[in-house]
Design a protein around this motif. Structure first.
Motif, PDB file in Angstrom:
ATOM      1  N   VAL A 107      -1.360 -33.741  26.319  1.00 45.70           N
ATOM      2  CA  VAL A 107      -0.595 -33.558  25.164  1.00 45.70           C
ATOM      3  C   VAL A 107      -1.502 -33.036  24.528  1.00 45.70           C
ATOM      4  N   GLU A 108      -2.473 -32.346  24.805  1.00 46.91           N
ATOM      5  CA  GLU A 108      -3.229 -31.318  24.242  1.00 46.91           C
ATOM      6  C   GLU A 108      -2.542 -29.908  24.396  1.00 46.91           C
ATOM      7  N   SER A 109      -2.271 -29.621  25.754  1.00 48.49           N
ATOM      8  CA  SER A 109      -1.960 -28.516  25.579  1.00 48.49           C
ATOM      9  C   SER A 109      -0.072 -27.696  25.305  1.00 48.49           C
ATOM     10  N   GLN A 110       0.353 -29.420  24.353  1.00 51.63           N
ATOM     11  CA  GLN A 110       2.016 -28.897  23.975  1.00 51.63           C
ATOM     12  C   GLN A 110       2.477 -28.245  24.050  1.00 51.63           C
ATOM     13  N   PRO A 111       2.967 -28.529  26.085  1.00 53.96           N
ATOM     14  CA  PRO A 111       3.934 -27.621  26.594  1.00 53.96           C
ATOM     15  C   PRO A 111       5.272 -27.705  26.229  1.00 53.96           C
ATOM     16  N   GLU A 112       5.988 -26.281  25.862  1.00 55.67           N
ATOM     17  CA  GLU A 112       7.198 -26.138  25.777  1.00 55.67           C
ATOM     18  C   GLU A 112       8.029 -26.215  26.272  1.00 55.67           C
TER      19      GLU A 112
END
Length: 196
Positions: A107-112
């Motif tokens: 979640v913290e990595s915020q993948p696109e």
């Protein structure tokens, strides 16, 4: 046996290693000319993806999931493929193997872009794992989910096993990462958009 067999141990880590393995098999079988043609064409396709991806204005963050329970990112050549396709790995790099992930870190990595690639399985098996992700807290807030950029890939054919089809896997990842630059790269049944 009249002749001792020669054993070739093939354990590539990078796409270049895969090409070299094809050459090694060609030399061992007296098929060097065929191996040279095959690897030359593979390299041309890799170079084409790399050159086109270099034209991108962005390098989207890509989460590649080799497994969902336990949650693991892709290893071996997958991080390199993401980089060549014009993406940025959320986890791992081409020097690392696959490793477990914590959901909070995902979640913290915020993948696109999210690509499900369950090791050794095809798209229908990847689709079975989707509920394991959608029930997790924060799933629907991820940029990839909000922008309809979640995919399943036929990992059995295009990302899990070393060989010439990894180049097709690279092309598929390039289209997922940069649809503005790549189209028509996904073979029938090779991948599927899974979240709308």
């Amino acid at each position: 046996m009249a002749k001792q067999p020669e054993v070739l141990s093939l354990d590539p880590q990078y796409l270049g290693d895969v090409l070299e393995d094809v050459r090694r098999v060609g030399r061992a079988t007296g098929s060097e000319a065929v191996a040279d043609r095959v690897t030359s064409r593979m390299q041309e396709r890799i170079d084409d993806v790399t050159q086109r991806a270099s034209l991108a204005d962005t390098r989207p963050k890509v989460l590649h999931l080799e497994w969902t329970d336990p949650l693991m990112c892709g290893g071996h050549w997958v991080p390199e493929m993401v980089e060549l396709a014009g993406g940025t790995n959320c986890f791992g790099d081409k020097e690392m193997g696959s490793f477990p992930l914590e959901w909070d870190a995902v979640v913290e990595s915020q993948p696109e872009v999210i690509v499900l690639m369950p090791c050794g399985f095809e798209v229908p098996r990847a689709l079975q794992d989707v509920p394991l992700l959608t029930e997790k807290e924060g799933w629907d807030k991820l940029p990839a989910v909000q922008n309809n950029r979640v995919f399943a890939i036929d990992a059995s054919n295009y990302t899990s096993r070393s060989g010439p089809r990894l180049v097709t896997g690279l092309e598929i990842l390039a289209e997922m990462t940069h649809p503005e630059l790549f189209s028509g790269m996904v073979p029938e049944m090779g991948a599927r958009r899974i979240y709308a």
